[in-house]
Motif scaffolding. Structure first.
Motif, PDB file in Angstrom:
ATOM      1  N   VAL A   6       0.861  -1.343   0.030  1.00 22.65           N
ATOM      2  CA  VAL A   6       0.045   0.120   0.079  1.00 22.65           C
ATOM      3  C   VAL A   6       0.865   1.143  -0.054  1.00 22.65           C
ATOM      4  CG1 VAL A   6      -1.751   1.273   1.292  1.00 22.65           C
ATOM      5  CG2 VAL A   6      -1.774  -1.265   1.340  1.00 22.65           C
ATOM      6  N   PHE A   7       0.884   2.089  -1.033  1.00 23.59           N
ATOM      7  CA  PHE A   7       1.282   3.373  -1.100  1.00 23.59           C
ATOM      8  C   PHE A   7       0.544   4.626  -0.657  1.00 23.59           C
ATOM      9  CE2 PHE A   7       3.983   1.067  -4.416  1.00 23.59           C
ATOM     10  CZ  PHE A   7       4.672   0.583  -3.464  1.00 23.59           C
ATOM     11  N   VAL A   8       0.896   5.369   0.231  1.00 24.23           N
ATOM     12  CA  VAL A   8      -0.062   6.775   0.433  1.00 24.23           C
ATOM     13  C   VAL A   8       0.602   7.959  -0.013  1.00 24.23           C
ATOM     14  CG1 VAL A   8      -0.969   8.010   2.147  1.00 24.23           C
ATOM     15  CG2 VAL A   8      -1.027   5.554   2.522  1.00 24.23           C
ATOM     16  N   ILE A   9      -0.058   8.736  -1.114  1.00 25.04           N
ATOM     17  CA  ILE A   9       0.385   9.976  -1.453  1.00 25.04           C
ATOM     18  C   ILE A   9       0.276  10.848  -0.587  1.00 25.04           C
ATOM     19  CG2 ILE A   9       0.572  11.424  -3.434  1.00 25.04           C
ATOM     20  CD1 ILE A   9      -0.091   9.298  -5.193  1.00 25.04           C
ATOM     21  N   ASN A  10       1.240  11.754  -0.261  1.00 24.51           N
ATOM     22  CA  ASN A  10       1.052  12.669   0.742  1.00 24.51           C
ATOM     23  C   ASN A  10       2.072  13.785   0.843  1.00 24.51           C
ATOM     24  OD1 ASN A  10       2.186  13.447   3.999  1.00 24.51           O
ATOM     25  ND2 ASN A  10       0.043  13.534   3.679  1.00 24.51           N
ATOM     26  N   LEU A  11       1.421  15.178   0.363  1.00 20.07           N
ATOM     27  CA  LEU A  11       2.459  16.159   0.725  1.00 20.07           C
ATOM     28  C   LEU A  11       2.987  16.358   1.908  1.00 20.07           C
ATOM     29  CD1 LEU A  11       0.351  18.884  -1.386  1.00 20.07           C
ATOM     30  CD2 LEU A  11       2.072  17.565  -2.199  1.00 20.07           C
ATOM     31  N   ASP A  12       4.466  16.712   1.930  1.00 16.12           N
ATOM     32  CA  ASP A  12       5.003  17.150   3.188  1.00 16.12           C
ATOM     33  C   ASP A  12       4.552  17.917   4.301  1.00 16.12           C
ATOM     34  OD1 ASP A  12       7.201  15.414   2.409  1.00 16.12           O
ATOM     35  OD2 ASP A  12       8.410  17.002   1.670  1.00 16.12           O
ATOM     36  N   GLU A  33       3.265   2.324   2.914  1.00 15.27           N
ATOM     37  CA  GLU A  33       4.637   3.295   2.759  1.00 15.27           C
ATOM     38  C   GLU A  33       4.137   4.656   2.122  1.00 15.27           C
ATOM     39  OE1 GLU A  33       8.626   3.380   0.018  1.00 15.27           O
ATOM     40  OE2 GLU A  33       7.536   1.270   0.044  1.00 15.27           O
ATOM     41  N   ARG A  34       4.757   5.598   2.576  1.00 13.17           N
ATOM     42  CA  ARG A  34       4.420   7.099   2.420  1.00 13.17           C
ATOM     43  C   ARG A  34       5.088   7.275   1.342  1.00 13.17           C
ATOM     44  NH1 ARG A  34       6.831  11.956   3.168  1.00 13.17           N
ATOM     45  NH2 ARG A  34       5.163  13.810   2.942  1.00 13.17           N
ATOM     46  N   ILE A  35       4.440   8.070   0.133  1.00 16.61           N
ATOM     47  CA  ILE A  35       5.030   8.562  -1.035  1.00 16.61           C
ATOM     48  C   ILE A  35       4.955  10.081  -0.998  1.00 16.61           C
ATOM     49  CG2 ILE A  35       5.261   8.862  -3.656  1.00 16.61           C
ATOM     50  CD1 ILE A  35       4.136   6.017  -3.791  1.00 16.61           C
ATOM     51  N   PRO A  36       6.175  10.656  -0.901  1.00 15.73           N
ATOM     52  CA  PRO A  36       6.179  12.109  -0.926  1.00 15.73           C
ATOM     53  C   PRO A  36       5.613  12.776  -2.004  1.00 15.73           C
ATOM     54  CG  PRO A  36       8.288  11.261  -0.010  1.00 15.73           C
ATOM     55  CD  PRO A  36       7.444  10.306  -0.583  1.00 15.73           C
ATOM     56  N   GLY A  37       4.296  13.531  -1.902  1.00 19.85           N
ATOM     57  CA  GLY A  37       3.573  13.907  -3.154  1.00 19.85           C
ATOM     58  C   GLY A  37       4.530  15.219  -3.543  1.00 19.85           C
ATOM     59  N   VAL A  38       4.176  15.449  -5.072  1.00 16.88           N
ATOM     60  CA  VAL A  38       4.843  16.594  -5.630  1.00 16.88           C
ATOM     61  C   VAL A  38       4.221  17.666  -5.476  1.00 16.88           C
ATOM     62  CG1 VAL A  38       5.861  17.415  -7.874  1.00 16.88           C
ATOM     63  CG2 VAL A  38       5.906  14.851  -7.426  1.00 16.88           C
ATOM     64  N   TYR A  39       4.638  18.820  -4.822  1.00 16.39           N
ATOM     65  CA  TYR A  39       4.069  20.089  -4.730  1.00 16.39           C
ATOM     66  C   TYR A  39       4.518  20.958  -5.692  1.00 16.39           C
ATOM     67  CZ  TYR A  39       2.220  23.974  -2.089  1.00 16.39           C
ATOM     68  OH  TYR A  39       1.331  25.196  -1.694  1.00 16.39           O
ATOM     69  N   GLY A  40       3.480  20.868  -6.768  1.00 15.01           N
ATOM     70  CA  GLY A  40       3.673  21.609  -8.108  1.00 15.01           C
ATOM     71  C   GLY A  40       3.975  23.104  -7.951  1.00 15.01           C
ATOM     72  N   ALA A  41       3.507  23.760  -6.965  1.00 13.02           N
ATOM     73  CA  ALA A  41       3.568  25.356  -6.916  1.00 13.02           C
ATOM     74  C   ALA A  41       5.045  25.630  -6.666  1.00 13.02           C
ATOM     75  CB  ALA A  41       2.589  25.782  -5.753  1.00 13.02           C
ATOM     76  N   ASP A  42       5.830  24.447  -6.064  1.00 11.66           N
ATOM     77  CA  ASP A  42       7.124  24.687  -5.968  1.00 11.66           C
ATOM     78  C   ASP A  42       8.024  24.622  -6.993  1.00 11.66           C
ATOM     79  OD1 ASP A  42       6.878  25.498  -3.121  1.00 11.66           O
ATOM     80  OD2 ASP A  42       7.212  23.666  -2.316  1.00 11.66           O
ATOM     81  N   SER A  75       2.734  12.917  -8.887  1.00 14.20           N
ATOM     82  CA  SER A  75       3.019  11.886  -7.602  1.00 14.20           C
ATOM     83  C   SER A  75       2.484  10.461  -7.941  1.00 14.20           C
ATOM     84  CB  SER A  75       2.086  12.561  -6.440  1.00 14.20           C
ATOM     85  OG  SER A  75       2.662  13.770  -6.262  1.00 14.20           O
ATOM     86  N   HIS A  76       1.415  10.486  -9.114  1.00 17.08           N
ATOM     87  CA  HIS A  76       0.912   8.987  -9.084  1.00 17.08           C
ATOM     88  C   HIS A  76       2.126   8.483 -10.153  1.00 17.08           C
ATOM     89  CE1 HIS A  76      -3.170   8.755  -7.538  1.00 17.08           C
ATOM     90  NE2 HIS A  76      -3.006   9.976  -7.512  1.00 17.08           N
ATOM     91  N   ILE A  77       2.708   9.076 -10.905  1.00 15.59           N
ATOM     92  CA  ILE A  77       3.875   8.745 -11.921  1.00 15.59           C
ATOM     93  C   ILE A  77       4.769   7.925 -10.842  1.00 15.59           C
ATOM     94  CG2 ILE A  77       5.742   9.268 -13.190  1.00 15.59           C
ATOM     95  CD1 ILE A  77       3.641  11.165 -14.955  1.00 15.59           C
ATOM     96  N   LYS A  78       5.268   8.863  -9.747  1.00 11.83           N
ATOM     97  CA  LYS A  78       6.060   8.280  -8.961  1.00 11.83           C
ATOM     98  C   LYS A  78       5.783   6.719  -8.458  1.00 11.83           C
ATOM     99  CE  LYS A  78       7.948  10.798  -5.745  1.00 11.83           C
ATOM    100  NZ  LYS A  78       8.137  11.753  -4.688  1.00 11.83           N
ATOM    101  N   ALA A  79       4.501   6.604  -7.889  1.00 11.61           N
ATOM    102  CA  ALA A  79       3.961   5.493  -7.524  1.00 11.61           C
ATOM    103  C   ALA A  79       4.025   4.347  -8.581  1.00 11.61           C
ATOM    104  CB  ALA A  79       2.476   5.580  -6.868  1.00 11.61           C
ATOM    105  N   TRP A  80       3.642   4.629  -9.861  1.00  9.85           N
ATOM    106  CA  TRP A  80       3.884   3.861 -10.855  1.00  9.85           C
ATOM    107  C   TRP A  80       5.070   3.328 -11.123  1.00  9.85           C
ATOM    108  CZ3 TRP A  80       0.876   7.365 -14.979  1.00  9.85           C
ATOM    109  CH2 TRP A  80      -0.463   7.521 -14.683  1.00  9.85           C
ATOM    110  N   ARG A  81       6.014   4.013 -11.079  1.00  8.59           N
ATOM    111  CA  ARG A  81       7.327   3.676 -11.205  1.00  8.59           C
ATOM    112  C   ARG A  81       7.888   2.813 -10.072  1.00  8.59           C
ATOM    113  NH1 ARG A  81       9.708   9.781 -12.828  1.00  8.59           N
ATOM    114  NH2 ARG A  81       9.335   9.744 -15.035  1.00  8.59           N
ATOM    115  N   ILE A  92      -1.562  -0.938  -3.942  1.00  8.77           N
ATOM    116  CA  ILE A  92      -2.772  -0.011  -3.922  1.00  8.77           C
ATOM    117  C   ILE A  92      -2.011   1.277  -3.661  1.00  8.77           C
ATOM    118  CG2 ILE A  92      -4.531   0.736  -2.179  1.00  8.77           C
ATOM    119  CD1 ILE A  92      -4.921  -2.403  -1.589  1.00  8.77           C
ATOM    120  N   ILE A  93      -2.685   2.203  -4.410  1.00  7.86           N
ATOM    121  CA  ILE A  93      -2.291   3.744  -4.384  1.00  7.86           C
ATOM    122  C   ILE A  93      -3.240   4.439  -3.662  1.00  7.86           C
ATOM    123  CG2 ILE A  93      -1.283   5.647  -5.602  1.00  7.86           C
ATOM    124  CD1 ILE A  93      -0.375   3.530  -7.588  1.00  7.86           C
ATOM    125  N   LEU A  94      -3.196   5.088  -2.564  1.00 12.37           N
ATOM    126  CA  LEU A  94      -4.237   5.901  -1.778  1.00 12.37           C
ATOM    127  C   LEU A  94      -3.944   7.350  -1.914  1.00 12.37           C
ATOM    128  CD1 LEU A  94      -4.844   3.526   1.195  1.00 12.37           C
ATOM    129  CD2 LEU A  94      -6.032   3.640  -1.106  1.00 12.37           C
TER     130      LEU A  94
END
Length: 255
Positions: A6-12, A33-42, A75-81, A92-94
């Protein structure tokens, strides 16, 4: 069958959301496992366009994507990779703005034993009465379904290794939101099913991490509105002419 990763996408910055979903997963006995989300504005324009293609966007979507939507897709591309790089049969990607039903665990285990039968299974449906083409029971109160139109939203889903390969091949460069690209399943050849009723749900009245990053022009222009009419007609035409015929697997016996 054991529980898939299970991967959880979450911004820092979204620590409260992470705490809530972590608590719920722990209650259910689900490792993650937490996947650090991509903060697009940065990101700089150059960094955004590593994956985002403005020309493709102008051709395939009604408006420019804001930074938040681009970051969400990346962020989802990171999970697919991660699925592909680790050679996982599925995962599972949440996203972190959801509540999780207890049945998710049992359903996920059943799905993990049949990853050759589909590419993606979506866990969230926003409609009370969606149009279902075919289905089989996957639990006493839930069904594994093929919907007339692939469900919108990416709050929670199971993606197989083959599904991740197909998505990366088709959409490592993108111009639409990630859930919209998945709805155009014929472009990548993905076989998309869904669970009904939902086993994950959006948190009511939760603020959008995407909207808080909206520093780009993302309104639909007059030209965009006209383009959208053509895009919708083309989409509906494809729904009528491109039919997925692969049967729904039978993964549950009442007896």
């Amino acid at each position: 069958m054991s529980m898939p990763p299970v991967f959880v996408i979450n911004l820092d910055k979204s620590t409260e959301r992470m705490a809530k979903i972590s608590e719920r997963l722990n209650q259910l006995g689900i490792s993650y496992e937490r996947i650090p989300g991509v903060y697009g504005a940065d990101l700089s324009q150059q960094e955004l366009e590593v994956n985002y293609d403005p020309k493709l966007n102008a051709k395939k979507y009604r408006r420019e994507l804001p930074c938040g939507e681009i970051g969400c897709y990346m962020s989802h591309i990171k999970a697919w990779r991660m699925i592909v790089d680790r050679g996982l049969s599925c995962a599972i990607i949440l996203e972190d703005d959801i509540t999780i039903e207890e049945e998710l665990k049992t359903i996920a285990k059943r799905l993990a034993g049949a990853t050759d039968k589909f590419d993606i299974v979506k866990f969230f449906c926003s409609k009370k009465k969606p149009k279902i083409v075919s289905s089989n029971a996957i639990g006493p109160d839930h069904r594994l379904c093929r919907f007339k139109k692939v469900l919108s939203g990416n709050q929670g889903q199971l993606i197989t290794y083959n599904g991740a390969v197909k998505l990366l091949s088709a959409y490592e460069r993108f111009g639409r939101p990630v859930d919209v690209d998945i709805q155009h399943w014929w472009e990548s050849g993905i076989n998309v099913l869904g669970i009904f009723p939902s086993v994950v749900k959006r948190i009511e009245h939760a603020s959008s991490d995407i909207d808080t990053q909206d520093t780009r022009k993302n309104k639909t222009t007059t030209i965009g509105s006209l383009r959208n009419i053509v895009l919708k007609l083309n989409y509906e035409f494809n729904l009528l002419t491109k039919v997925q015929t692969k049967p729904i697997p039978k993964l549950y016996n009442k007896g």
